[in-house]
Design a protein around this motif. Structure first.
Motif, PDB file in Angstrom:
ATOM      1  N   ILE A  71       0.822  -1.208   0.000  1.00 44.84           N
ATOM      2  CA  ILE A  71       0.000   0.000   0.000  1.00 44.84           C
ATOM      3  C   ILE A  71       0.858   1.261   0.000  1.00 44.84           C
ATOM      4  O   ILE A  71       0.517   2.260  -0.644  1.00 44.84           O
ATOM      5  CB  ILE A  71      -1.019  -0.004   1.169  1.00 44.84           C
ATOM      6  N   ASP A  72       2.007   1.243   0.689  1.00 41.04           N
ATOM      7  CA  ASP A  72       2.884   2.415   0.709  1.00 41.04           C
ATOM      8  C   ASP A  72       3.435   2.723  -0.681  1.00 41.04           C
ATOM      9  O   ASP A  72       3.513   3.884  -1.084  1.00 41.04           O
ATOM     10  CB  ASP A  72       4.039   2.217   1.700  1.00 41.04           C
ATOM     11  N   GLU A  73       3.815   1.682  -1.424  1.00 40.49           N
ATOM     12  CA  GLU A  73       4.313   1.880  -2.788  1.00 40.49           C
ATOM     13  C   GLU A  73       3.224   2.459  -3.687  1.00 40.49           C
ATOM     14  O   GLU A  73       3.478   3.334  -4.504  1.00 40.49           O
ATOM     15  CB  GLU A  73       4.817   0.561  -3.366  1.00 40.49           C
ATOM     16  N   ILE A  74       2.020   1.952  -3.534  1.00 45.93           N
ATOM     17  CA  ILE A  74       0.902   2.432  -4.356  1.00 45.93           C
ATOM     18  C   ILE A  74       0.592   3.893  -4.030  1.00 45.93           C
ATOM     19  O   ILE A  74       0.396   4.707  -4.937  1.00 45.93           O
ATOM     20  CB  ILE A  74      -0.340   1.536  -4.157  1.00 45.93           C
ATOM     21  N   GLU A  77       3.299   6.138  -5.486  1.00 45.43           N
ATOM     22  CA  GLU A  77       3.126   6.253  -6.943  1.00 45.43           C
ATOM     23  C   GLU A  77       1.971   7.197  -7.270  1.00 45.43           C
ATOM     24  O   GLU A  77       2.049   7.998  -8.199  1.00 45.43           O
ATOM     25  CB  GLU A  77       2.882   4.867  -7.543  1.00 45.43           C
ATOM     26  N   LEU A  78       0.898   7.117  -6.514  1.00 47.02           N
ATOM     27  CA  LEU A  78      -0.249   7.995  -6.710  1.00 47.02           C
ATOM     28  C   LEU A  78       0.136   9.456  -6.472  1.00 47.02           C
ATOM     29  O   LEU A  78      -0.239  10.345  -7.240  1.00 47.02           O
ATOM     30  CB  LEU A  78      -1.403   7.591  -5.793  1.00 47.02           C
ATOM     31  N   MET A  79       0.924   9.702  -5.440  1.00 47.49           N
ATOM     32  CA  MET A  79       1.388  11.071  -5.155  1.00 47.49           C
ATOM     33  C   MET A  79       2.264  11.592  -6.303  1.00 47.49           C
ATOM     34  O   MET A  79       2.114  12.750  -6.714  1.00 47.49           O
ATOM     35  CB  MET A  79       2.168  11.108  -3.841  1.00 47.49           C
ATOM     36  N   ARG A  80       3.148  10.747  -6.829  1.00 46.39           N
ATOM     37  CA  ARG A  80       3.988  11.163  -7.967  1.00 46.39           C
ATOM     38  C   ARG A  80       3.127  11.497  -9.179  1.00 46.39           C
ATOM     39  O   ARG A  80       3.361  12.470  -9.881  1.00 46.39           O
ATOM     40  CB  ARG A  80       5.008  10.078  -8.315  1.00 46.39           C
TER      41      ARG A  80
END
Length: 87
Positions: A71-74, A77-80
């Protein structure tokens, strides 16, 4: 590469032809290698000689996760993505 397997006739269903068995073995091997992290999704599709939709359906049927990001990676990525859109 070609690999030859000796499979006893008595372990196969009577209607099983060698071409269908070879396709199934390739798919099951690709699923196992994908699940163990040894093949990417694309490489597993190529290995099994199937399209991505067939491969994903087989993953679903055999309850193999296809997304291994946490979930942290997702969220990162969403923030980027949001930052790129705002720029």
């Amino acid at each position: 590469m070609q690999i030859i397997l000796d499979i006893p006739d008595h372990v196969l269903p009577p209607q099983q032809d060698s071409k269908t068995l070879a396709q199934q073995l390739k798919l099951y091997t690709a699923l196992l290698l994908f699940q163990s992290g040894k093949l990417s999704r694309g490489a597993a599709c190529e290995f099994a000689d199937v399209d991505i939709y067939t491969f994903l359906a087989a993953c679903k049927q055999h309850r193999i996760e296809t997304l291994d990001a946490d979930i942290d990676e997702i969220e990162a990525e969403l923030m980027r993505f949001k930052q790129l859109r705002a720029a």
